[in-house]
Design a protein around this motif. Sequence first.
Motif, PDB file in Angstrom:
ATOM      1  N   UNK A   1       0.827  -1.205   0.000  1.00 30.79           N
ATOM      2  CA  UNK A   1       0.000   0.000   0.000  1.00 30.79           C
ATOM      3  C   UNK A   1       0.864   1.259   0.000  1.00 30.79           C
ATOM      4  N   UNK A   2       1.863   1.282   0.854  1.00 29.69           N
ATOM      5  CA  UNK A   2       2.735   2.448   0.907  1.00 29.69           C
ATOM      6  C   UNK A   2       3.528   2.597  -0.389  1.00 29.69           C
ATOM      7  N   UNK A   3       3.961   1.480  -0.940  1.00 27.06           N
ATOM      8  CA  UNK A   3       4.767   1.525  -2.169  1.00 27.06           C
ATOM      9  C   UNK A   3       3.991   2.085  -3.344  1.00 27.06           C
TER      10      UNK A   3
ATOM     11  N   UNK B   1      10.608  10.793 -18.549  1.00 26.78           N
ATOM     12  CA  UNK B   1      10.315  11.506 -17.304  1.00 26.78           C
ATOM     13  C   UNK B   1      10.923  10.852 -16.069  1.00 26.78           C
ATOM     14  N   UNK B   2      11.116   9.544 -16.090  1.00 25.82           N
ATOM     15  CA  UNK B   2      11.540   8.847 -14.873  1.00 25.82           C
ATOM     16  C   UNK B   2      12.827   8.045 -15.014  1.00 25.82           C
TER      17      UNK B   2
ATOM     18  N   UNK C   1       0.375  12.126 -15.761  1.00 20.24           N
ATOM     19  CA  UNK C   1      -0.457  11.359 -14.832  1.00 20.24           C
ATOM     20  C   UNK C   1      -0.419   9.867 -15.162  1.00 20.24           C
ATOM     21  N   UNK C   2      -0.382   9.544 -16.450  1.00 19.91           N
ATOM     22  CA  UNK C   2      -0.294   8.133 -16.848  1.00 19.91           C
ATOM     23  C   UNK C   2       1.058   7.565 -16.457  1.00 19.91           C
ATOM     24  N   UNK C   3       2.108   8.352 -16.659  1.00 16.79           N
ATOM     25  CA  UNK C   3       3.449   7.901 -16.246  1.00 16.79           C
ATOM     26  C   UNK C   3       3.459   7.631 -14.747  1.00 16.79           C
ATOM     27  N   UNK C   4       2.820   8.486 -13.983  1.00 16.60           N
ATOM     28  CA  UNK C   4       2.771   8.297 -12.529  1.00 16.60           C
ATOM     29  C   UNK C   4       2.116   6.969 -12.166  1.00 16.60           C
ATOM     30  N   UNK C   5       1.038   6.599 -12.865  1.00 17.55           N
ATOM     31  CA  UNK C   5       0.362   5.340 -12.585  1.00 17.55           C
ATOM     32  C   UNK C   5       1.282   4.158 -12.867  1.00 17.55           C
TER      33      UNK C   5
ATOM     34  N   UNK D   1       7.223   0.651  -9.069  1.00 16.75           N
ATOM     35  CA  UNK D   1       7.955   0.912  -7.825  1.00 16.75           C
ATOM     36  C   UNK D   1       8.870   2.112  -7.971  1.00 16.75           C
ATOM     37  N   UNK D   2       8.605   3.147  -7.164  1.00 16.37           N
ATOM     38  CA  UNK D   2       9.453   4.331  -7.225  1.00 16.37           C
ATOM     39  C   UNK D   2      10.884   3.986  -6.841  1.00 16.37           C
ATOM     40  N   UNK D   3      11.051   2.964  -5.982  1.00 13.43           N
ATOM     41  CA  UNK D   3      12.405   2.573  -5.574  1.00 13.43           C
ATOM     42  C   UNK D   3      13.194   1.979  -6.726  1.00 13.43           C
TER      43      UNK D   3
END
Length: 804
Positions: A25-27, A418-419, A463-467, A473-475
């Motif tokens: 959930x946090x991830x 972007x990431x 916003x799609x990239x964020x999903x 995993x942001x990590x």
Amino acid sequence: MKFTLSWLKEHLDTSASLAEIVETLTRIGLEVEHVHDPAAQLKDFTIASVIEAKPHPNADRLRVCMVDTGSGAPVQVVCGAPNARTGMKSVFSPPGTYIPGKKITLGKGVIRGVESLGMLCSSAELELSNDHDGIIDLPDDAPVGAIYAQWAGLDDPVIEINLTPNRPDAAGVYGIARDLAAAGLGVLKTRDILPVEGKFPCPVAVTRDFAEEDAHLAPFFGLRLVRGVKNGQSPAWLQARLREIGLRPINALVDITNFLTFDRARPLHVFDAKKVKGNLVLRRAKKGETLHALDGRTYELDESMVVICDDNGPESLAGVMGGEASGCDESTTDVLIETALWDSQNIAHTGRKLGIVTDARYRFERGVDPDFALAGLELATQLALDFCGGAPSELTLAGELPRLSRAISFPWSETKRLTGLDVTREEATMILERLGFSVESAGDEIAHIAAPSWRPDIEGKADIVEEIVRMVGVDNVPATPLPRMDGVAPPVLTLLQKRARNARRALASQGLVEAVTWSFVSKEQAEAFGGGAPGLALANPIASDLSDMRPSLLPGLVAASGRNAARGLGDTALFEVGQIFLDPSEKGQRLAAAGVRRGLTGAGRHWSAPAQDAGAFDAKADAMALLATLGVATGGLQVVPGGPPWFHPGRSATLQFGPKAVIGHFGELHPRALTAMDVEGPVAAFEIILDALPAPKAKPTKIKPKLEISDLQPVSRDFAFLVARDALASDLIRAVAGADKALISDVSVFDVYEGKGVPEGKKSVGVAVTLQPREKTLTDAEIETIAQKIVTEAEKKCGATLRG
């Protein structure tokens, strides 16, 4: 947002542990704030049987119980509960158990001469209720030795997440389960919601009475009547669901709406149909209308708020709270179930204006799923029929459900751009489709992606990239250092900005506290500190006592010091760095640093010196420390007695590098200036104009001398010289220091005296001289020779003589 683990598993088929669910959930962006696991708190409490309960030999209200805990020989427990009896089953805690209701760790004890090796517990002691009257009385089939929390079903953890405003879909347990399924933690359980067949037309009509430009305030409204309901308590499982997340069960119809609010993020409302007079109208409230709401308070409404009205007037505040007059209770037999869509900004404005915070407002102001509006009504109807019986009507609808087309042209390379994450097209497509997005290929490098109805926050490619990234995993985002730039970056701060920053640090290190005062002062205060010119008067002051631009920082600091003294804080030390205004021109605005000290200070030549009122030398020490920190060379600095009219003429001085290069002043403030400020003195102050300080030279003309640290002990000698009353102490210091520049390392004034024993027109100046030998220890004769040279130089250059 709170929910239990078992509630989550109603929508998510998963074998994941609690720890895995919390971590996931946090991830994925649903940060878990708290997990309350009753099983962990109650793990040491077991079910036990009371074999025998007999009166305590030394206390009338106590009983000695022999308890079978299921782990061997019976245990003796002294119990004070009135319901303790032979043959009953209860909850036992052995020594070493932490009792949450009492906030103690249980130990072995002797109560009135009888040993007690444990405790039989009440519900209050386990924090399960407020029942202190007796120990828990369990049924006869409760298994002895079993862990009580597991047997009683108290092992359901409550998870609380910190929901961000852009995730209204996660305001329901179903939406959270959908996210976890998309993250690969299980399979989402989907169930078809079948429409309920209406038995008769709904007798209550609904109209929307809005101007054309206000139609967005209530785009859709649905209503259904259910006749012949029996509104009692809701089922035990539903009551337990609500209690576990902190809600109080009320009755079946109200509990259904609360349940769906948290289960599906779909707020609903129920009216007692017999209390509604006539048809319903959706409109803006009229000025002067009131609503007696379900929370027992009466709210005054205005034209900015949307209400649901009948012939009696407002019955509900749209999207925020219902009215008490039409609320459902146990006598309700006919119920109107409402579903609606409201304007999120209007709901937020109404809630803030009235100070109402409800679960419905929380969801409507973030945006609810428009496609679930009718489905939510059908689900609520079915639950009402299951729990309360009755016959449903056909639906009455007003307005239309919005059909939003939000297809976004999305290049697959955007994620990496972007990431830095290299996510394959297939993986990204799978993630998005699990989240409910529709993905249509428009070639090898691009796709048309449409967001689901429950995600109003999806507006663009980022916003799609964020999903995608939050599911991957942001990590996993690679750490990419910024490119190294060639050369040295130019300085960002100007010299004046650096000096302002360093001045704050220097004055704070002197023990002064920073203050930020008004840039405006009264006319009288401005005139008392050299201002008050017509060009510095404000055309439209915010207050009568803030009419002029300040000519100095001192009025604000003195006033602040006076306010502290009026409240019992007489010993104050304040400073400020800010703008002052000497004339209306651009050059008349200067940057200054000032400080004031009022009350007692421990300044003195020795640590044992008694505390005394702050004086001119305290202000001088602050000013000199400031100049030293700013790197201003003080070799040519002149300290000229006297200062501006707002300083005491005999206890102040001007700091300058020449008659035309005045940089500031220090000393005690004049009583006349303090009277204008309505502050009792004495007050010591200084003010340095940072703009007036000389800039450092690009190339130093003097080389800093080599650091020499001598192993020999320095020698200190004091001299008391008689000089003319108007003689400058700085001249005397220079004369003494020039007597032997190789051996004299420091000269300072420690005393100035006029009075008995000193001739008229003279003053006594005490000077401390430090001799630092470098090659050998000085003999008495050598010290005496240097002392004589000091006296000679002082007499030659200043006309000074040793005081007898």
